[in-house]
Design a protein around this motif. Structure first.
Motif, short mmCIF file in Angstrom:
data_model
loop_
_atom_site.label_atom_id
_atom_site.label_comp_id
_atom_site.label_asym_id
_atom_site.label_seq_id
_atom_site.Cartn_x
_atom_site.Cartn_y
_atom_site.Cartn_z
N CYS A 71 4.72 -1.95 5.37
CA CYS A 71 3.41 -1.73 4.74
C CYS A 71 3.23 -2.48 3.43
O CYS A 71 2.11 -2.56 2.92
CB CYS A 71 3.20 -0.23 4.49
N VAL A 72 4.32 -3.01 2.86
CA VAL A 72 4.21 -3.76 1.60
C VAL A 72 4.67 -5.19 1.87
O VAL A 72 3.88 -6.06 2.17
CB VAL A 72 5.03 -3.10 0.47
N ASN A 73 5.96 -5.46 1.75
CA ASN A 73 6.54 -6.75 2.15
C ASN A 73 8.06 -6.63 2.21
O ASN A 73 8.63 -5.65 1.72
CB ASN A 73 6.11 -7.89 1.21
N LEU A 74 8.67 -7.61 2.83
CA LEU A 74 10.11 -7.56 3.04
C LEU A 74 10.90 -7.64 1.74
O LEU A 74 11.94 -7.00 1.59
CB LEU A 74 10.55 -8.70 3.97
N VAL A 114 11.10 -4.34 -10.77
CA VAL A 114 11.14 -5.55 -9.97
C VAL A 114 10.54 -5.28 -8.59
O VAL A 114 9.83 -6.13 -8.02
CB VAL A 114 12.58 -6.08 -9.85
N THR A 115 10.82 -4.10 -8.04
CA THR A 115 10.19 -3.71 -6.77
C THR A 115 8.68 -3.74 -6.91
O THR A 115 7.97 -4.28 -6.04
CB THR A 115 10.64 -2.30 -6.35
N GLY A 116 8.18 -3.19 -8.00
CA GLY A 116 6.74 -3.19 -8.23
C GLY A 116 6.19 -4.60 -8.37
O GLY A 116 5.12 -4.93 -7.84
N TRP A 117 6.92 -5.46 -9.09
CA TRP A 117 6.47 -6.83 -9.30
C TRP A 117 6.37 -7.60 -7.98
O TRP A 117 5.36 -8.24 -7.68
CB TRP A 117 7.41 -7.56 -10.26
N VAL A 118 7.44 -7.55 -7.18
CA VAL A 118 7.44 -8.30 -5.91
C VAL A 118 6.48 -7.69 -4.90
O VAL A 118 5.97 -8.40 -4.03
CB VAL A 118 8.87 -8.41 -5.32
N ALA A 119 6.21 -6.39 -5.02
CA ALA A 119 5.22 -5.78 -4.14
C ALA A 119 3.84 -6.36 -4.42
O ALA A 119 3.06 -6.62 -3.50
CB ALA A 119 5.20 -4.27 -4.34
N ALA A 120 3.53 -6.57 -5.69
CA ALA A 120 2.22 -7.09 -6.09
C ALA A 120 2.12 -8.60 -5.94
O ALA A 120 1.09 -9.12 -5.52
CB ALA A 120 1.91 -6.69 -7.53
N ARG A 121 3.20 -9.32 -6.27
CA ARG A 121 3.14 -10.78 -6.32
C ARG A 121 3.76 -11.46 -5.09
O ARG A 121 3.46 -12.62 -4.82
CB ARG A 121 3.86 -11.27 -7.58
#
Length: 250
Positions: A71-74, A114-121
């Motif tokens: 639902c987000v990304n790998l 970092v999880t939040g950052w990569v989820a957004a970017r």
């Protein structure tokens, strides 16, 4: 702001975190039973069957990681998997072997932003590394102050945390001060690299100096009251830092 993506990230990360902490309590149930602050936890108090707790923890963790992947990304799922693995199989077993476990525990503790950052970017960048370093350096005075407050309890549980093996607190207080000073410097980097504006720079500078002040007080007095103040200030510091980071983005 993608509210649906935010919701998916919250759900996936929340499930993975909850499952990981449940597995931690499964792994440390015997030690938890020896400490006053943890003896009433379900497994430590005997209110829950260990086998049920194990399967619950594994199931919730796996569901959370799969949810992030689908639902987000790998990459967000991969970062969160690193958090789970390092927390359970690096930090947890090291706590009763060496005082360096706090350094190991700072890794999974620093990765959630970092999880939040990569989820957004969708990718890792210098900004994600800066967020990691801020959280990593913050973890050390925060966790050492907590361990100082409960050092007798941790000793009963057989944990080899620094305040346990440093009863006078000389090394512990120095470590807290050094990391607060390093955090003060690193916390200013977001403004230097153009990640945030000048408002954040001013807030980070003032709040960092306040953090250093309380660390100096702890170094001077080495009392439990001073350690508690450092711990409480660390909580306010982190909230102020990240709220300002979000508001004053470049």
């Amino acid at each position: 702001l993608d509210w649906l993506l935010l919701l998916h990230t919250w759900i996936g990360a929340g499930l993975a975190a909850g499952g990981t902490l449940a597995l931690n309590q499964f792994m440390e149930r015997d030690r938890d039973a020896l400490m006053r602050r943890t003896m009433k936890r379900p497994l430590a108090a005997g209110r829950m069957n260990p086998g049920q707790a194990l399967w619950f923890g594994v199931s919730v963790t796996v569901i959370g990681l799969l949810y992030l992947a689908l639902c987000v990304n790998l990459i967000s799922s991969a970062v969160t998997t690193v958090i789970t693995v390092t927390y359970l199989f690096l930090y947890t077993p090291l706590k009763h072997r060496t005082s360096l476990s706090t350094m190991a525990g700072a890794v999974p503790g620093a990765l959630p932003p970092v999880t939040g950052w990569v989820a957004a970017r969708g990718d890792l960048g210098i900004e994600a590394i800066v967020l990691f370093l801020i959280m990593f350096l913050w973890q050390l005075p925060h966790s050492l102050a907590l361990a100082w407050m409960f050092r007798e309890d941790y000793a009963r549980g057989g944990f080899q945390l620094l305040p346990v093996i440093d009863p006078e607190g000389r090394i512990t207080s120095l470590q807290i001060l050094i990391n607060c000073l390093a955090l003060l410097v690193v916390s200013l980097v977001p403004s230097v690299i153009g990640m945030t504006g000048q408002i954040y720079f001013a807030v980070a500078l003032v709040s960092g100096l306040v953090f250093v002040f309380y660390a100096l007080q702890l170094t001077r007095t080495r009392t439990t009251i001073a350690a508690k103040k450092v711990f409480l200030v660390s909580l306010f510091y982190l909230m102020i830092q990240f709220v300002t980071l979000a508001v004053d983005k470049a």
